[in-house]
Design an enzyme around this catalytic site. Sequence first.
Site, PDB file in Angstrom:
ATOM      1  N   GLY A 145       0.341 -10.087  -5.026  1.00 47.54           N
ATOM      2  CA  GLY A 145       0.566  -8.902  -5.819  1.00 47.54           C
ATOM      3  C   GLY A 145       1.871  -8.465  -6.109  1.00 47.54           C
TER       4      GLY A 145
ATOM      5  N   ARG B 114      -0.285 -19.696 -10.699  1.00 52.40           N
ATOM      6  CA  ARG B 114      -1.503 -20.075 -10.236  1.00 52.40           C
ATOM      7  C   ARG B 114      -1.639 -21.375 -10.564  1.00 52.40           C
ATOM      8  NH1 ARG B 114      -4.896 -14.497  -9.607  1.00 52.40           N
ATOM      9  NH2 ARG B 114      -4.050 -13.847  -7.499  1.00 52.40           N
TER      10      ARG B 114
ATOM     11  N   LYS C  16      -0.628   3.010  -1.333  1.00 56.48           N
ATOM     12  CA  LYS C  16      -1.580   3.691  -0.609  1.00 56.48           C
ATOM     13  C   LYS C  16      -1.663   3.174   0.849  1.00 56.48           C
ATOM     14  CE  LYS C  16      -5.186   4.636  -4.190  1.00 56.48           C
ATOM     15  NZ  LYS C  16      -6.510   4.399  -4.295  1.00 56.48           N
TER      16      LYS C  16
ATOM     17  N   GLY D 127      -5.714 -10.072  -2.321  1.00 52.46           N
ATOM     18  CA  GLY D 127      -6.512  -9.437  -1.466  1.00 52.46           C
ATOM     19  C   GLY D 127      -6.842 -10.308  -0.481  1.00 52.46           C
TER      20      GLY D 127
HETATM   21  P1  AMP Z   1      -0.116  -1.737  -4.243  1.00 52.86           P
HETATM   22  O1  AMP Z   1      -1.027  -2.453  -5.158  1.00 52.86           O
HETATM   23  O2  AMP Z   1      -0.866  -1.079  -3.284  1.00 52.86           O
HETATM   24  O3  AMP Z   1       0.819  -3.028  -3.480  1.00 52.86           O
HETATM   25  O4  AMP Z   1       0.741  -0.831  -4.836  1.00 52.86           O
HETATM   26  C1  AMP Z   1       1.711  -1.209  -5.812  1.00 52.86           C
HETATM   27  C2  AMP Z   1       2.352   0.011  -6.472  1.00 52.86           C
HETATM   28  O5  AMP Z   1       2.873   1.143  -5.658  1.00 52.86           O
HETATM   29  C3  AMP Z   1       3.211  -0.141  -7.670  1.00 52.86           C
HETATM   30  O6  AMP Z   1       2.576  -0.008  -8.906  1.00 52.86           O
HETATM   31  C4  AMP Z   1       4.218   0.838  -7.299  1.00 52.86           C
HETATM   32  O7  AMP Z   1       4.690   1.285  -8.554  1.00 52.86           O
HETATM   33  C5  AMP Z   1       3.460   1.845  -6.478  1.00 52.86           C
HETATM   34  N1  AMP Z   1       4.386   2.743  -5.653  1.00 52.86           N
HETATM   35  C6  AMP Z   1       5.184   2.184  -4.651  1.00 52.86           C
HETATM   36  N2  AMP Z   1       5.972   3.270  -4.327  1.00 52.86           N
HETATM   37  C7  AMP Z   1       5.197   4.402  -4.886  1.00 52.86           C
HETATM   38  C8  AMP Z   1       5.753   6.174  -4.658  1.00 52.86           C
HETATM   39  N3  AMP Z   1       6.688   5.946  -3.998  1.00 52.86           N
HETATM   40  N4  AMP Z   1       5.064   6.579  -5.564  1.00 52.86           N
HETATM   41  C9  AMP Z   1       3.996   6.238  -6.217  1.00 52.86           C
HETATM   42  N5  AMP Z   1       3.815   4.930  -6.373  1.00 52.86           N
HETATM   43  C10 AMP Z   1       4.473   4.174  -5.769  1.00 52.86           C
END
Ligand code: AMP
Length: 391
Positions: free
Chosen positions: A348, A37, A198, A371
């Site tokens: 991210g 950054r 999620k 974000g």
């Molecule tokens: P995000 O911040 O929403 O982009 O989510 C990233 C996180 O999602 C990472 O830390 C991954 O370990 C987690 N992740 C990806 N796939 C899975 C899965 N199948 N089950 C649990 N966590 C997951």
Amino acid sequence: MFDKKTIRDIDLQGKRVLVRVDFNVPIKNGLVGDDTRIRAALPTLEYLIGHQAILILCSHLGRPDGSPDVKYSLKPVAEHLSQLLSKPVGFADDCIGAITTSKVAALKPGDILVLENTRFHAGETKNDADMARQLAALADIFVNDAFGSAHRAHASTEGVAHFLPAVAGFLMEKEIQYLGDVISAPEKPFVAILGGAKVSDKIGVIRNLSAKADVILIGGGMANTFFKAEGYPVGESLVEDEALDQAREFLKIGKTQIRLPVDVKIADKFAEDAAWKLMPTGPIPNGWMILDIGPETVIAYAKVIKKAKTVIWNGPMGVFEFPEFAKGTFGVAQAIANSQATSIIGGGDSVAAIQQSGLAGKISHISTGGGASLEMLEGLSLPGVTILLDK
Ligand code: AMP
């Protein structure tokens, strides 16, 4: 089209320029970790120095509680910046107040002063007008180059722009050009790849992109909620029951546009050393959980990516922090790197994944904002950008 004024459109010679940068970087033992950054702000800073402006830089770092906390000091960042620019960089222990004002008064054209963390004042995140006015009083011009913070209307990102002529820096311009062009007029076929933990975080993104993208490839933990919405058990997999109705709605859009993994890698526990096996998408046995997409899915997704003219990717395809479950994420990263498409990686964990894979050089644009890039993909306008002067 980026329709805001930038530092190219304004006279900078001898002017005191307050630059909001995104120096929210990891600090360990008083040293800067990943400095992506900081490097991303250099084109703007070098241009300002070259045009004989007086540079006053402000940023937040971490989440201090609205009061000073040495753990979140920007002092190590000022030292790091001095090394990157090979010139002295001053530091003020506060971002406003009498001492800061006198430090600013002593600056000459080409000088740089980094101000202490804006979040050491509670007024920052409250977008307090008095704090914004005090920041503005330090300068003649405000430059916003902090894309990663532009989705928040805080005193140093939005408030201050009410009191000074406010323009964009080059990083801001580049981020909005890439992400904005994709949203408004993507070259087709346009493929979006969405993963991460999620669905609930990305409902707005899926909704907006389903109106623009030819195909949306789903992976990561969020795929599990779709699987459950389709009616079969997902074992111990991460799932969001409260997002099931929304997932059912998205599934109605149809499988040609919204694709789910055709195979998955399941594990007997959430751990690096878990026992694992591959299976076609279907009912997950009791006691097992999906931690990655499978190799057939990587092949299927790579075929779609290969035909694309524009690709946007946000969110890992699996628990890529565990090497055995990083294969889907790296496979997709490789497919994007191989494609001829304009490729954009939005913030991210997917940025971390592309950097780990050594493929970053093959990507058209890697966003510095998590974000903020998600809000762009949702089709929202960012308050820190809206307030800038129009061209
Ligand atoms: P995000 O911040 O929403 O982009 O989510 C990233 C996180 O999602 C990472 O830390 C991954 O370990 C987690 N992740 C990806 N796939 C899975 C899965 N199948 N089950 C649990 N966590 C997951």
